[in-house]
Motif scaffolding. Structure first.
Motif, PDB file in Angstrom:
ATOM      1  N   HIS A   1       5.312   8.674 -16.085  1.00  0.00           N
ATOM      2  CA  HIS A   1       4.874   8.138 -14.641  1.00  0.00           C
ATOM      3  C   HIS A   1       3.317   7.482 -14.830  1.00  0.00           C
ATOM      4  CE1 HIS A   1       8.421  10.059 -13.389  1.00  0.00           C
ATOM      5  NE2 HIS A   1       8.116  11.446 -13.458  1.00  0.00           N
TER       6      HIS A   1
ATOM      7  N   ARG B   1      -6.234   5.711  -4.635  1.00  0.00           N
ATOM      8  CA  ARG B   1      -6.215   5.953  -3.028  1.00  0.00           C
ATOM      9  C   ARG B   1      -7.843   5.853  -2.165  1.00  0.00           C
ATOM     10  NH1 ARG B   1      -1.641  10.821  -1.987  1.00  0.00           N
ATOM     11  NH2 ARG B   1       0.323   9.351  -2.630  1.00  0.00           N
TER      12      ARG B   1
ATOM     13  N   ALA C   1       1.908   8.729  -7.910  1.00  0.00           N
ATOM     14  CA  ALA C   1       2.530   9.952  -7.162  1.00  0.00           C
ATOM     15  C   ALA C   1       3.813  10.693  -7.760  1.00  0.00           C
ATOM     16  CB  ALA C   1       3.165   9.223  -5.926  1.00  0.00           C
ATOM     17  N   ARG C   2       4.661   9.772  -8.716  1.00  0.00           N
ATOM     18  CA  ARG C   2       5.722  10.642  -9.257  1.00  0.00           C
ATOM     19  C   ARG C   2       5.288  11.639 -10.353  1.00  0.00           C
ATOM     20  NH1 ARG C   2       7.966   5.180 -10.156  1.00  0.00           N
ATOM     21  NH2 ARG C   2       9.217   4.638  -8.313  1.00  0.00           N
TER      22      ARG C   2
ATOM     23  N   GLY D   1       2.233   3.711 -14.595  1.00  0.00           N
ATOM     24  CA  GLY D   1       1.377   3.003 -13.289  1.00  0.00           C
ATOM     25  C   GLY D   1       0.072   2.470 -14.129  1.00  0.00           C
TER      26      GLY D   1
ATOM     27  N   GLU E   1       0.424   2.891  -7.614  1.00  0.00           N
ATOM     28  CA  GLU E   1       0.150   4.131  -6.710  1.00  0.00           C
ATOM     29  C   GLU E   1       1.741   5.126  -6.771  1.00  0.00           C
ATOM     30  OE1 GLU E   1      -0.696   5.793  -2.416  1.00  0.00           O
ATOM     31  OE2 GLU E   1      -1.271   3.834  -2.896  1.00  0.00           O
ATOM     32  N   GLN E   2       2.883   4.424  -6.688  1.00  0.00           N
ATOM     33  CA  GLN E   2       3.929   4.931  -6.843  1.00  0.00           C
ATOM     34  C   GLN E   2       4.416   5.821  -7.907  1.00  0.00           C
ATOM     35  OE1 GLN E   2       6.885   1.889  -5.737  1.00  0.00           O
ATOM     36  NE2 GLN E   2       6.214   1.884  -3.513  1.00  0.00           N
TER      37      GLN E   2
ATOM     38  N   LEU F   1      -4.067   9.108  -9.160  1.00  0.00           N
ATOM     39  CA  LEU F   1      -3.616   9.048  -7.733  1.00  0.00           C
ATOM     40  C   LEU F   1      -4.559   9.345  -6.748  1.00  0.00           C
ATOM     41  CD1 LEU F   1      -1.247   8.643  -5.842  1.00  0.00           C
ATOM     42  CD2 LEU F   1      -0.756  11.122  -5.755  1.00  0.00           C
TER      43      LEU F   1
ATOM     44  N   THR G   1       8.698   2.368 -18.063  1.00  0.00           N
ATOM     45  CA  THR G   1       9.157   2.516 -16.680  1.00  0.00           C
ATOM     46  C   THR G   1      10.513   3.274 -16.747  1.00  0.00           C
ATOM     47  OG1 THR G   1       8.130   0.668 -16.048  1.00  0.00           O
ATOM     48  CG2 THR G   1       9.928   1.151 -14.830  1.00  0.00           C
TER      49      THR G   1
ATOM     50  N   GLN H   1       0.030  -1.060  -5.108  1.00  0.00           N
ATOM     51  CA  GLN H   1       1.029  -0.244  -4.354  1.00  0.00           C
ATOM     52  C   GLN H   1       2.173   0.317  -5.396  1.00  0.00           C
ATOM     53  OE1 GLN H   1       3.661  -2.221  -1.422  1.00  0.00           O
ATOM     54  NE2 GLN H   1       4.686  -0.486  -0.864  1.00  0.00           N
ATOM     55  N   ILE H   2       2.806  -0.403  -6.413  1.00  0.00           N
ATOM     56  CA  ILE H   2       3.558   0.199  -7.168  1.00  0.00           C
ATOM     57  C   ILE H   2       2.751   1.175  -8.440  1.00  0.00           C
ATOM     58  CG2 ILE H   2       5.001  -0.702  -9.297  1.00  0.00           C
ATOM     59  CD1 ILE H   2       5.749  -3.065  -7.770  1.00  0.00           C
TER      60      ILE H   2
END
Length: 219
Positions: free
Chosen positions: A171, A210, A193-194, A175, A189-190, A206, A160, A186-187
């Protein structure tokens, strides 16, 4: 369970030499390092060596680090010993990227005598100074538990931190580990996404998180 998380059983970590070249080939303001890299990539090995001597590594440690790793990649077997000297000289002069490279090589026993204790110590030193590469590779060690006591939460913390510092492969790993520990869609996915713009693994992850249950919508 999302199919993507099966990737995590073989953590996102490149082969040692490749990952070390990635660590070294970051953007640099050091003009001599850029010159060395350009010469090596164009096959002008001797010209690259002439740019910076071993004796200059105390003040030109970035160029020495680039030259050492570049010689391993492009220089052939006849330049291995010289490459090692450049890496050690750069690391001894304080270059953090060279310390990461040397640490990984010592852990794996690649090019240098195998010494996981010394290698881990180098990674810990670099990580403690806030460098993303040190945190990223040290995280792998805590996740695998091969050379240090396995500590998944510590691995997640380091991934992290590396992610927040912009390490483009951290990243994805952050994840996957976050989902493994906390099942937080949610976290997770964040993080994906990065990483999606840099890393194909993160891009695929990702898309799957989704689209597929338990995180994505069912069809």
């Amino acid at each position: 369970m999302l199919a993507v998380f099966l990737f995590f059983k073989v953590m996102r970590k490149q082969l040692t030499l490749f990952l070390c070249v990635v660590a070294i080939n970051a953007c640099s303001a050091d003009n001599r390092a850029v010159e060395v890299t350009a010469l090596l990539e164009s096959g002008k090995i001797l010209s690259a060596i002439e740019v910076v001597s071993i004796d200059e590594c105390s003040t030109e440690n970035e160029a020495c680090a680039f030259l050492g790793v570049g010689l391993l990649k492009f220089g052939g077997s006849e330049h291995i010993e010289l490459a090692k000297r450049y890496i050690v000289a750069a690391a001894n002069s304080g270059n953090l990227r060279a310390k990461v490279v040397l640490g990984n090589f010592k852990i794996e026993g690649s090019y240098f005598d195998k010494s996981p204790v010394e290698g881990i110590a180098l990674l810990k030193e670099v990580a403690s100074l806030g460098a993303s590469e040190g945190k990223y590779y040290l995280a792998h060690q805590f996740y695998s538990g091969k050379h240090v006591k396995k500590d998944v939460k510590k691995a997640l913390k380091l991934f992290t931190e590396a992610s927040m510092l912009g390490h483009k492969y951290a990243h994805y790993n952050a994840g996957v580990l976050y989902y493994e520990l906390y099942k937080d869609c949610q976290i997770t996915e964040q993080f994906f996404a990065r990483g999606a713009q840099f890393d194909e693994h993160a891009k695929v992850a990702l898309e799957q998180i989704r689209a597929e249950p338990p995180c994505g919508k069912t069809q």
